[in-house]
Write a protein that holds these residues in place. Structure first.
Motif, mmCIF file in Angstrom:
data_model
loop_
_atom_site.group_PDB
_atom_site.id
_atom_site.type_symbol
_atom_site.label_atom_id
_atom_site.label_comp_id
_atom_site.label_asym_id
_atom_site.label_seq_id
_atom_site.Cartn_x
_atom_site.Cartn_y
_atom_site.Cartn_z
ATOM 1 N N LEU A 22 -58.553 -13.577 -40.348
ATOM 2 C CA LEU A 22 -57.177 -13.495 -40.835
ATOM 3 C C LEU A 22 -56.142 -13.784 -39.754
ATOM 4 O O LEU A 22 -55.005 -14.136 -40.068
ATOM 5 C CB LEU A 22 -56.901 -12.111 -41.425
ATOM 6 C CG LEU A 22 -57.505 -11.828 -42.796
ATOM 7 C CD1 LEU A 22 -57.232 -10.381 -43.198
ATOM 8 C CD2 LEU A 22 -56.944 -12.769 -43.840
ATOM 9 N N GLN A 23 -56.508 -13.609 -38.506
ATOM 10 C CA GLN A 23 -55.538 -13.782 -37.427
ATOM 11 C C GLN A 23 -55.219 -15.250 -37.190
ATOM 12 O O GLN A 23 -56.054 -16.121 -37.395
ATOM 13 C CB GLN A 23 -56.062 -13.150 -36.130
ATOM 14 C CG GLN A 23 -56.144 -11.653 -36.222
ATOM 15 C CD GLN A 23 -56.633 -11.029 -34.934
ATOM 16 O OE1 GLN A 23 -56.544 -11.643 -33.876
ATOM 17 N NE2 GLN A 23 -57.152 -9.836 -35.030
ATOM 18 N N GLN A 24 -54.001 -15.479 -36.738
ATOM 19 C CA GLN A 24 -53.570 -16.834 -36.405
ATOM 20 C C GLN A 24 -54.012 -17.170 -34.992
ATOM 21 O O GLN A 24 -54.113 -16.304 -34.130
ATOM 22 C CB GLN A 24 -52.056 -16.939 -36.462
ATOM 23 C CG GLN A 24 -51.483 -16.727 -37.840
ATOM 24 C CD GLN A 24 -49.977 -16.792 -37.829
ATOM 25 O OE1 GLN A 24 -49.377 -16.955 -36.778
ATOM 26 N NE2 GLN A 24 -49.380 -16.658 -38.986
ATOM 27 N N GLY A 25 -54.222 -18.454 -34.766
ATOM 28 C CA GLY A 25 -54.552 -18.900 -33.426
ATOM 29 C C GLY A 25 -53.304 -18.963 -32.556
ATOM 30 O O GLY A 25 -52.177 -18.775 -33.017
ATOM 31 N N LYS A 26 -53.494 -19.247 -31.288
ATOM 32 C CA LYS A 26 -52.356 -19.336 -30.363
ATOM 33 C C LYS A 26 -51.458 -20.524 -30.684
ATOM 34 O O LYS A 26 -50.268 -20.489 -30.479
ATOM 35 C CB LYS A 26 -52.857 -19.450 -28.917
ATOM 36 C CG LYS A 26 -53.562 -18.220 -28.425
ATOM 37 C CD LYS A 26 -52.571 -17.122 -28.178
ATOM 38 C CE LYS A 26 -53.287 -15.909 -27.617
ATOM 39 N NZ LYS A 26 -52.412 -14.790 -27.430
ATOM 40 N N GLY A 27 -51.989 -21.605 -31.215
ATOM 41 C CA GLY A 27 -51.212 -22.788 -31.509
ATOM 42 C C GLY A 27 -50.504 -22.732 -32.849
ATOM 43 O O GLY A 27 -49.792 -23.661 -33.217
ATOM 44 N N ALA A 28 -50.685 -21.650 -33.626
ATOM 45 C CA ALA A 28 -50.065 -21.572 -34.944
ATOM 46 C C ALA A 28 -48.567 -21.305 -34.859
ATOM 47 O O ALA A 28 -47.837 -21.581 -35.802
ATOM 48 C CB ALA A 28 -50.741 -20.486 -35.766
ATOM 49 N N ASP A 29 -48.087 -20.761 -33.767
ATOM 50 C CA ASP A 29 -46.659 -20.473 -33.620
ATOM 51 C C ASP A 29 -45.844 -21.764 -33.565
ATOM 52 O O ASP A 29 -44.722 -21.816 -34.051
ATOM 53 C CB ASP A 29 -46.404 -19.634 -32.375
ATOM 54 C CG ASP A 29 -47.007 -18.246 -32.488
ATOM 55 O OD1 ASP A 29 -47.186 -17.783 -33.642
ATOM 56 O OD2 ASP A 29 -47.306 -17.639 -31.439
ATOM 57 N N MET A 30 -46.368 -22.792 -33.008
ATOM 58 C CA MET A 30 -45.664 -24.066 -32.906
ATOM 59 C C MET A 30 -45.445 -24.670 -34.291
ATOM 60 O O MET A 30 -44.370 -25.165 -34.598
ATOM 61 C CB MET A 30 -46.469 -25.027 -32.022
ATOM 62 C CG MET A 30 -45.752 -26.287 -31.712
ATOM 63 S SD MET A 30 -44.406 -25.936 -30.597
ATOM 64 C CE MET A 30 -44.046 -27.581 -30.059
ATOM 65 N N GLY A 31 -46.446 -24.578 -35.154
ATOM 66 C CA GLY A 31 -46.304 -25.106 -36.506
ATOM 67 C C GLY A 31 -45.336 -24.292 -37.341
ATOM 68 O O GLY A 31 -44.632 -24.823 -38.198
ATOM 69 N N ALA A 32 -45.271 -22.985 -37.104
ATOM 70 C CA ALA A 32 -44.356 -22.123 -37.855
ATOM 71 C C ALA A 32 -42.905 -22.413 -37.487
ATOM 72 O O ALA A 32 -42.018 -22.296 -38.323
ATOM 73 C CB ALA A 32 -44.695 -20.661 -37.593
ATOM 74 N N SER A 33 -42.653 -22.798 -36.271
ATOM 75 C CA SER A 33 -41.271 -23.055 -35.860
ATOM 76 C C SER A 33 -40.727 -24.345 -36.460
ATOM 77 O O SER A 33 -39.523 -24.498 -36.614
ATOM 78 C CB SER A 33 -41.182 -23.110 -34.328
ATOM 79 O OG SER A 33 -41.952 -24.196 -33.852
ATOM 80 N N PHE A 34 -41.590 -25.270 -36.850
ATOM 81 C CA PHE A 34 -41.145 -26.521 -37.454
ATOM 82 C C PHE A 34 -41.316 -26.516 -38.966
ATOM 83 O O PHE A 34 -41.502 -27.555 -39.581
ATOM 84 C CB PHE A 34 -41.897 -27.712 -36.842
ATOM 85 C CG PHE A 34 -41.538 -27.972 -35.415
ATOM 86 C CD1 PHE A 34 -40.271 -28.433 -35.078
ATOM 87 C CD2 PHE A 34 -42.451 -27.738 -34.411
ATOM 88 C CE1 PHE A 34 -39.932 -28.658 -33.759
ATOM 89 C CE2 PHE A 34 -42.116 -27.969 -33.092
ATOM 90 C CZ PHE A 34 -40.850 -28.430 -32.765
ATOM 91 N N GLY A 35 -41.294 -25.347 -39.563
ATOM 92 C CA GLY A 35 -41.339 -25.268 -41.019
ATOM 93 C C GLY A 35 -42.736 -25.210 -41.586
ATOM 94 O O GLY A 35 -42.965 -25.681 -42.701
ATOM 95 N N GLY A 36 -43.647 -24.626 -40.859
ATOM 96 C CA GLY A 36 -45.015 -24.503 -41.354
ATOM 97 C C GLY A 36 -45.135 -23.506 -42.483
ATOM 98 O O GLY A 36 -46.072 -23.530 -43.246
ATOM 99 N N GLY A 37 -44.200 -22.604 -42.622
ATOM 100 C CA GLY A 37 -44.199 -21.653 -43.721
ATOM 101 C C GLY A 37 -44.989 -20.393 -43.466
ATOM 102 O O GLY A 37 -45.018 -19.515 -44.313
#
Length: 120
Positions: A22-37
């Motif tokens: 269930l946990q996000q990876g370290k690189g998931a924050d970058m996608g969230a900042s550009f509208g990853g949802g």
């Protein structure tokens, strides 16, 4: 008691697997900042990472303790002989396997006569 620890151990192992997936990876924050949802999650943007990390750490601690408990149960045998000493006594050797018993028959005829002497 050992069955209870085994049950707890298996449940905690499955819980750790689910929590890690269930946990996000370290690189998931970058996608969230550009509208990853993914920032609109149930626990908030950073709350889910803290909650899941804390639960993973607690589950890992319980898993470690149950592993040590199962190790204690497996090493706590009723008799103090090792496996090699048990094999030695079953094959006719005494103690640590260095001395031979004088009860071992030397030929097939002796074995048959010894078998008749054993009361049932």
């Amino acid at each position: 008691m050992e069955t209870l620890v085994w049950t707890l151990h298996i449940i905690v192992a499955a819980t750790i697997i689910i929590l890690v997936l269930l946990q996000q990876g370290k690189g998931a924050d970058m996608g969230a900042s550009f509208g990853g949802g993914s920032s609109g999650s149930l626990f908030g943007a950073s709350g889910s990472a803290n909650f899941l990390s804390r639960m993973t750490a607690i589950s890992a601690t319980i898993f470690f303790i149950s592993s040590l408990t199962l190790t204690y149960f497996s090493g706590n045998t009723p008799n103090d002989q090792s496996i090699m000493q048990k094999i030695g006594t079953e094959s006719g050797e005494i103690g640590d396997g260095t001395e031979k018993s004088s009860e071992i028959p030397q030929s097939a005829g002796d074995a048959a006569s010894k078998a008749r002497e054993i009361p049932e």
